[in-house]
Structures are given as structure tokens and as C-alpha cells.
Design a protein around this motif. Structure first.
Motif, PDB file in Angstrom:
ATOM      1  N   LEU A  13       0.847  -1.184   0.000  1.00  0.00           N
ATOM      2  CA  LEU A  13       0.000   0.000   0.000  1.00  0.00           C
ATOM      3  C   LEU A  13       0.885   1.237   0.000  1.00  0.00           C
ATOM      4  CD1 LEU A  13      -3.216   0.367   2.088  1.00  0.00           C
ATOM      5  CD2 LEU A  13      -1.703   2.298   1.688  1.00  0.00           C
ATOM      6  N   ILE A  14       0.819   2.009  -1.087  1.00  0.00           N
ATOM      7  CA  ILE A  14       1.640   3.201  -1.251  1.00  0.00           C
ATOM      8  C   ILE A  14       0.698   4.368  -1.516  1.00  0.00           C
ATOM      9  CG2 ILE A  14       3.639   4.175  -2.420  1.00  0.00           C
ATOM     10  CD1 ILE A  14       4.230   1.449  -1.267  1.00  0.00           C
ATOM     11  N   SER A  15       0.607   5.314  -0.580  1.00  0.00           N
ATOM     12  CA  SER A  15      -0.424   6.349  -0.669  1.00  0.00           C
ATOM     13  C   SER A  15       0.171   7.752  -0.718  1.00  0.00           C
ATOM     14  CB  SER A  15      -1.378   6.239   0.532  1.00  0.00           C
ATOM     15  OG  SER A  15      -2.439   7.141   0.409  1.00  0.00           O
ATOM     16  N   ASP A  16      -0.270   8.519  -1.722  1.00  0.00           N
ATOM     17  CA  ASP A  16       0.089   9.933  -1.868  1.00  0.00           C
ATOM     18  C   ASP A  16      -1.008  10.747  -1.189  1.00  0.00           C
ATOM     19  OD1 ASP A  16       1.025  12.384  -2.637  1.00  0.00           O
ATOM     20  OD2 ASP A  16       0.448  12.190  -4.744  1.00  0.00           O
ATOM     21  N   CYS A  17      -0.742  11.172   0.036  1.00  0.00           N
ATOM     22  CA  CYS A  17      -1.781  11.807   0.856  1.00  0.00           C
ATOM     23  C   CYS A  17      -2.145  13.186   0.286  1.00  0.00           C
ATOM     24  CB  CYS A  17      -1.303  11.935   2.292  1.00  0.00           C
ATOM     25  SG  CYS A  17      -0.914  10.342   3.048  1.00  0.00           S
ATOM     26  N   TRP A  33       1.414   5.639  -6.807  1.00  0.00           N
ATOM     27  CA  TRP A  33       0.920   6.083  -5.510  1.00  0.00           C
ATOM     28  C   TRP A  33      -0.576   6.338  -5.644  1.00  0.00           C
ATOM     29  CZ3 TRP A  33       4.191   7.511  -1.186  1.00  0.00           C
ATOM     30  CH2 TRP A  33       5.555   7.303  -1.417  1.00  0.00           C
ATOM     31  N   GLN A  34      -1.350   5.769  -4.742  1.00  0.00           N
ATOM     32  CA  GLN A  34      -2.800   5.912  -4.795  1.00  0.00           C
ATOM     33  C   GLN A  34      -3.283   6.970  -3.814  1.00  0.00           C
ATOM     34  OE1 GLN A  34      -4.952   2.551  -2.672  1.00  0.00           O
ATOM     35  NE2 GLN A  34      -2.959   1.582  -3.029  1.00  0.00           N
ATOM     36  N   PRO A  35      -4.452   7.553  -4.055  1.00  0.00           N
ATOM     37  CA  PRO A  35      -4.989   8.539  -3.105  1.00  0.00           C
ATOM     38  C   PRO A  35      -5.332   7.874  -1.776  1.00  0.00           C
ATOM     39  CG  PRO A  35      -6.586   8.033  -4.819  1.00  0.00           C
ATOM     40  CD  PRO A  35      -5.305   7.379  -5.238  1.00  0.00           C
ATOM     41  N   THR A  66       1.816  17.224  -2.326  1.00  0.00           N
ATOM     42  CA  THR A  66       0.452  17.213  -1.791  1.00  0.00           C
ATOM     43  C   THR A  66       0.510  16.771  -0.335  1.00  0.00           C
ATOM     44  OG1 THR A  66       0.053  14.906  -2.468  1.00  0.00           O
ATOM     45  CG2 THR A  66      -0.553  16.660  -4.041  1.00  0.00           C
ATOM     46  N   ALA A  67      -0.471  17.191   0.434  1.00  0.00           N
ATOM     47  CA  ALA A  67      -0.512  16.839   1.852  1.00  0.00           C
ATOM     48  C   ALA A  67      -1.958  16.739   2.312  1.00  0.00           C
ATOM     49  CB  ALA A  67       0.236  17.863   2.691  1.00  0.00           C
ATOM     50  N   ALA A 161      -2.240  18.579  12.369  1.00  0.00           N
ATOM     51  CA  ALA A 161      -1.328  17.525  11.933  1.00  0.00           C
ATOM     52  C   ALA A 161      -1.319  17.478  10.419  1.00  0.00           C
ATOM     53  CB  ALA A 161      -1.764  16.171  12.497  1.00  0.00           C
ATOM     54  N   PHE A 162      -0.282  16.878   9.870  1.00  0.00           N
ATOM     55  CA  PHE A 162      -0.254  16.711   8.414  1.00  0.00           C
ATOM     56  C   PHE A 162       0.599  15.505   8.056  1.00  0.00           C
ATOM     57  CE2 PHE A 162       3.813  18.713   8.920  1.00  0.00           C
ATOM     58  CZ  PHE A 162       4.566  18.340   7.815  1.00  0.00           C
ATOM     59  N   ILE A 163       0.405  15.004   6.845  1.00  0.00           N
ATOM     60  CA  ILE A 163       1.186  13.889   6.318  1.00  0.00           C
ATOM     61  C   ILE A 163       1.197  13.997   4.798  1.00  0.00           C
ATOM     62  CG2 ILE A 163      -0.830  12.357   6.346  1.00  0.00           C
ATOM     63  CD1 ILE A 163       2.827  11.284   6.939  1.00  0.00           C
ATOM     64  N   ASN A 164       2.333  13.666   4.204  1.00  0.00           N
ATOM     65  CA  ASN A 164       2.460  13.747   2.745  1.00  0.00           C
ATOM     66  C   ASN A 164       2.354  12.392   2.061  1.00  0.00           C
ATOM     67  OD1 ASN A 164       4.377  16.077   3.933  1.00  0.00           O
ATOM     68  ND2 ASN A 164       3.503  16.769   1.989  1.00  0.00           N
ATOM     69  N   GLY A 165       2.909  11.377   2.679  1.00  0.00           N
ATOM     70  CA  GLY A 165       2.879  10.063   2.051  1.00  0.00           C
ATOM     71  C   GLY A 165       2.968   8.959   3.081  1.00  0.00           C
ATOM     72  N   ILE A 166       2.346   7.812   2.764  1.00  0.00           N
ATOM     73  CA  ILE A 166       2.342   6.659   3.661  1.00  0.00           C
ATOM     74  C   ILE A 166       2.659   5.414   2.846  1.00  0.00           C
ATOM     75  CG2 ILE A 166       0.960   5.217   5.213  1.00  0.00           C
ATOM     76  CD1 ILE A 166      -0.772   7.698   5.775  1.00  0.00           C
ATOM     77  N   GLU A 167       3.570   4.606   3.358  1.00  0.00           N
ATOM     78  CA  GLU A 167       3.867   3.311   2.756  1.00  0.00           C
ATOM     79  C   GLU A 167       3.654   2.214   3.792  1.00  0.00           C
ATOM     80  OE1 GLU A 167       7.483   2.980   0.190  1.00  0.00           O
ATOM     81  OE2 GLU A 167       7.959   4.934   1.084  1.00  0.00           O
ATOM     82  N   LEU A 168       3.000   1.141   3.385  1.00  0.00           N
ATOM     83  CA  LEU A 168       2.831  -0.053   4.210  1.00  0.00           C
ATOM     84  C   LEU A 168       3.333  -1.246   3.399  1.00  0.00           C
ATOM     85  CD1 LEU A 168      -0.689   0.359   5.861  1.00  0.00           C
ATOM     86  CD2 LEU A 168       1.511   0.335   7.021  1.00  0.00           C
TER      87      LEU A 168
END
Length: 400
Positions: A13-17, A33-35, A66-67, A161-168
Motif C-alpha cells: 500500500l503506497i499512498s500519496d496523501c 501512488w494511490q490517493p 500534496t498533503a 497535523a499533516f502527512i504527505n505520504g504513507i507506505e505499508l
């Protein structure tokens, strides 16, 4: 190789927040990267924003331009590919300028599965301390009894709070052997007293990952599709004795070590002490790291001796924070052959007692106990991981 990496990455799971569409990052391995919206709860009140400035140091605009911004507590719910194995979690932060938000006012906590990863955290201060425009926080989460991972962002009072990207990423068994506690070897090198520390239930944070004696290894050149970054060790060498960096001139094969442990490039360079025997006998090859006190740390050593052809040629001791972790290390005796990668794990407790309590020292010293042929040491790679506290509920350190 590129196609295999894409295949491995697509299973995770690769997400572009903050993004509204799937986006492909052509700057690395073509990762899509998925939303992140589908993983947020119904009624979520977060905001999608775009950065106003693109720092030239960014490796790509994905996922950093993006964030997602949270002004109240929000939770992602991610399905785990394999909850019985460890999960690698990466959080990407780019504390830049976003419309209507002052990034220096952002303080927040991050909790996953009841474990606090960050507490009252300022990404702006962290980036400033690192002298970097962006950074990645990387965690190895313990196996879970639940099929879904809950990742919660909690803004501090009157903040966001903020986040730009998440990888699992579902992990292979990187940590399948319990490490030895540094300092537990008894008098006279009594290895029967060595204490093994169980870590299967511990969550872990990557603190340092170094290619010793070599150059930066980019994520696309990592092994196992894990996309790890391996950094030059020269910034962490302590003292005037920085040894010599050497490039191996022989073919290296894994020979039983799983390839996902580290890329072969890591084992093709190393740092040793050099040819001056009298100097070597009275000195160490040392590295110094700044860490958070009141945690245990797992230190992983990577070796591949491409020079010695029989036992008792190069033998040395390992010290971590002045505690002996291993005595009379003879890599050829361990592996039985030349140019054979191997690893060993050790743990050490870093307590908050003195001004030096936020430091972790690693030192290698040639031993004369075995009357080895050469007075020298060797190291190819080094990784340091912070272990969650005794309650397994906290990995958060202070803002730096």
C-alpha cells in the motif's frame, strides 16, 4: 530488475496523501501512488492541500507536493496484507508552506495500534535539526492479531497535523533471531552467560542505516523490493582514526543469507583500519550516534570479508557504549569461506543518566588474545533500530 521491483511494490500500500488520483512516480521505479481518501473514516473533516514551494532537494514531487491536513483527530484504516508478519511503515513529511496553514504551528501525535510513534511532534523542528527540507520516519511494526491497521493523527491543542505520504509493506523475516545483550558476556569470554533479548513483540524505529566505506545506495538499488536508503558512514566516524575505505575486487554471493537482508552493493565496500600495525593495536575504529535516552537499541552489523582466506587472520572485539558485545570476532571462522556476507544483532540500553546519555557508541578493536596474523578490523554496514519501551506502547522521542 525494474519490472520485479514494480511487481513487489504493487503488492503493498503506497499512498500519496492529499492526492485525488493515482499518480506514477517516474523518478524512481515507476511506483504508482494511490490517493488516501478511501482509507479515512466516513465524515472525516481533513483537508487536501498542495505545497506552495517545491524545494530543489526533493527527490520527486510525489508524494511531497500534496498533503493531508488534520485539524481534529482522524484515523486511517489500512488492510494488512499479512498481519502475522512485521509491517514496514514509512511516513513521509515535507514541512513546507501550505495555503492558510503556518507549518511552524503544527504539533501532533501519531498512534498506530495503540503504540505512540510521535508525541507532540513538530515536523518543522525535525527538518531543521536534520538540515533537510523533507524526511521519512520508518517503523517496523510487530505482528498483529488484527487484519486492519489503525493509524491515528492527533493534533495538539490549537494546532494541526499533516502527512504527505504513507507506505505499508509486508515484511520478510528480517528479525528472526533474538539479539544478544551487549555486556552480558561473562569473564574470560564466557559466552554461556550471554543474554538473548526477545524482540518479536517489539515495535521498532529505524534510526540509522549506513553503507560503511561506501557511497549512498538509493532505494531503487536496495534488495527485496524494500526500497531502503543506505547512507555514507563518514559523518558518524568518531576521532582521527577513520580507517580506510576499500572496494572489494572479488565476486560476492549471498551463500545462504537471504537477499532481502541487504543489497550486494553494501557488501562490496568496507572500512578497515589500514596497514599500520602498532597504531591499530592502540586504537579503535569508532562511530558515534545521537539517540533518544531511555530506550533499548538493536544494532545490526553487516560483514563480508573479501581478503582473509583462513581463520585467525583478522580477529577483533566489538564494543557498544563501552560494553563488550562480541569478543574475538573471526569472520572467516564464522562463515567458512571468503567473500561471504553475514550479520549479527546486539542490543544495548541507553539510559538518561549523564550528559552523554543521548549517545550511542560503536567501536571495533583488534584483539591480541588469539595472536592473529593481522591487527585490523572490518565493517561493511551498520543499522540501528530503536525498540519500543517495556510496555510496547511508546517509540516517541523529544523534538530535536
Amino acid at each position: 530488475m525494474r519490472d520485479s521491483l514494480i511487481s513487489i511494490r504493487s503488492d503493498n500500500l503506497i499512498s500519496d496523501c492529499g492526492s485525488s488520483n493515482n499518480v506514477k512516480d517516474e523518478s524512481d521505479d515507476g511506483t504508482t501512488w494511490q490517493p488516501d481518501t478511501s482509507y479515512l473514516g466516513v465524515g472525516d473533516k481533513s483537508t487536501s492541500v498542495k505545497a506552495e514551494i517545491q524545494d530543489p532537494s526533493l527527490p520527486s514531487d510525489i508524494p511531497y507536493m500534496t498533503a493531508r491536513i488534520f485539524q481534529s483527530q482522524s484515523t486511517y484504516q489500512f488492510p494488512l496484507q499479512n498481519s502475522t508478519s512485521r509491517t514496514l511503515l514509512r511516513l513521509h513529511f515535507y514541512p513546507s508552506s501550505y495555503p492558510n496553514f503556518n507549518i511552524s504551528d503544527s504539533y501532533f501525535s501519531v498512534v498506530v495500534g495503540g503504540v505512540t510513534l510521535l508525541n507532540n511532534f513538530s515536523a518543522s523542528l525535525a527538518a531543521e535539526a536534520l538540515s533537510q527540507a523533507y524526511f521519512i520516519k520508518e517503523y517496523y511494526l510487530a505482528p498483529s492479531q488484527f487484519p486492519t491497521l489503525h493509524l491515528t493523527f492527533k493534533p495538539s491543542d490549537k494546532s494541526f497535523a499533516f502527512i504527505n505520504g504513507i507506505e505499508l509493506i509486508s515484511m520478510p523475516p528480517l528479525f528472526d533471531t533474538d539479539p544478544t545483550l551487549a555486556g552480558s558476556i561473562g569473564p574470560g569470554d564466557d559466552f554461556d552467560t550471554a543474554v538473548a533479548i526477545p524482540i518479536q513483540s517489539n515495535n521498532m524505529e529505524t534510526m540509522f542505516r549506513l553503507n560503511v566505506g561506501g557511497q549512498y545506495i538509493a532505494p531503487t538499488n536496495d534488495s527485496g523490493g524494500l526500497m531502503r536508503s543506505w547512507y555514507d558512514d563518514s559523518l558518524y566516524i568518531y576521532g582521527a582514526a577513520d580507517g580506510v575505505a576499500v572496494q572489494a575486487n572479488t565476486t560476492i554471493r549471498y551463500k545462504g543469507l537471504p537477499s532481502y537482508i541487504a543489497p550486494l552493493d553494501l557488501y562490496s565496500t568496507y572500512r578497515s583500519m589500514g596497514p599500520f600495525v602498532d597504531v591499530n593495536k592502540n586504537s579503535n575504529l569508532s562511530w558515534l550516534f545521537h539517540v533518544d535516552p531511555n530506550f533499548m537499541y538493536l544494532v545490526r552489523f553487516h560483514w563480508c570479508d573479501c581478503e582473509m582466506t583462513k581463520p585467525n587472520q583478522r580477529v577483533f572485539d566489538i564494543f557498544i557504549n563501552n560494553k563488550i558485545a562480541a569478543s574475538q570476532v573471526d569472520l572467516y571462522a564464522w562463515t567458512g569461506s571468503i567473500a561471504t556476507p553475514t550479520i549479527r544483532d546486539y542490543v544495548v540500553q541507553v539510559k538518561n543518566m549523564t550528559d552523554d546519555s543521548q549517545q550511542l557508541w560503536v567501536a571495533l578493536h583488534p584483539t591480541d588474545k588469539t595472536k592473529a596474523e593481522f591487527a585490523d578490523v572490518l565493517l561493511n554496514g551498520l543499522e540501528i533500530f530503536k525498540l519500543s519501551d517495556n510496555a510496547n506502547s511508546n517509540l516517541a522521542g523529544p523534538n530535536r
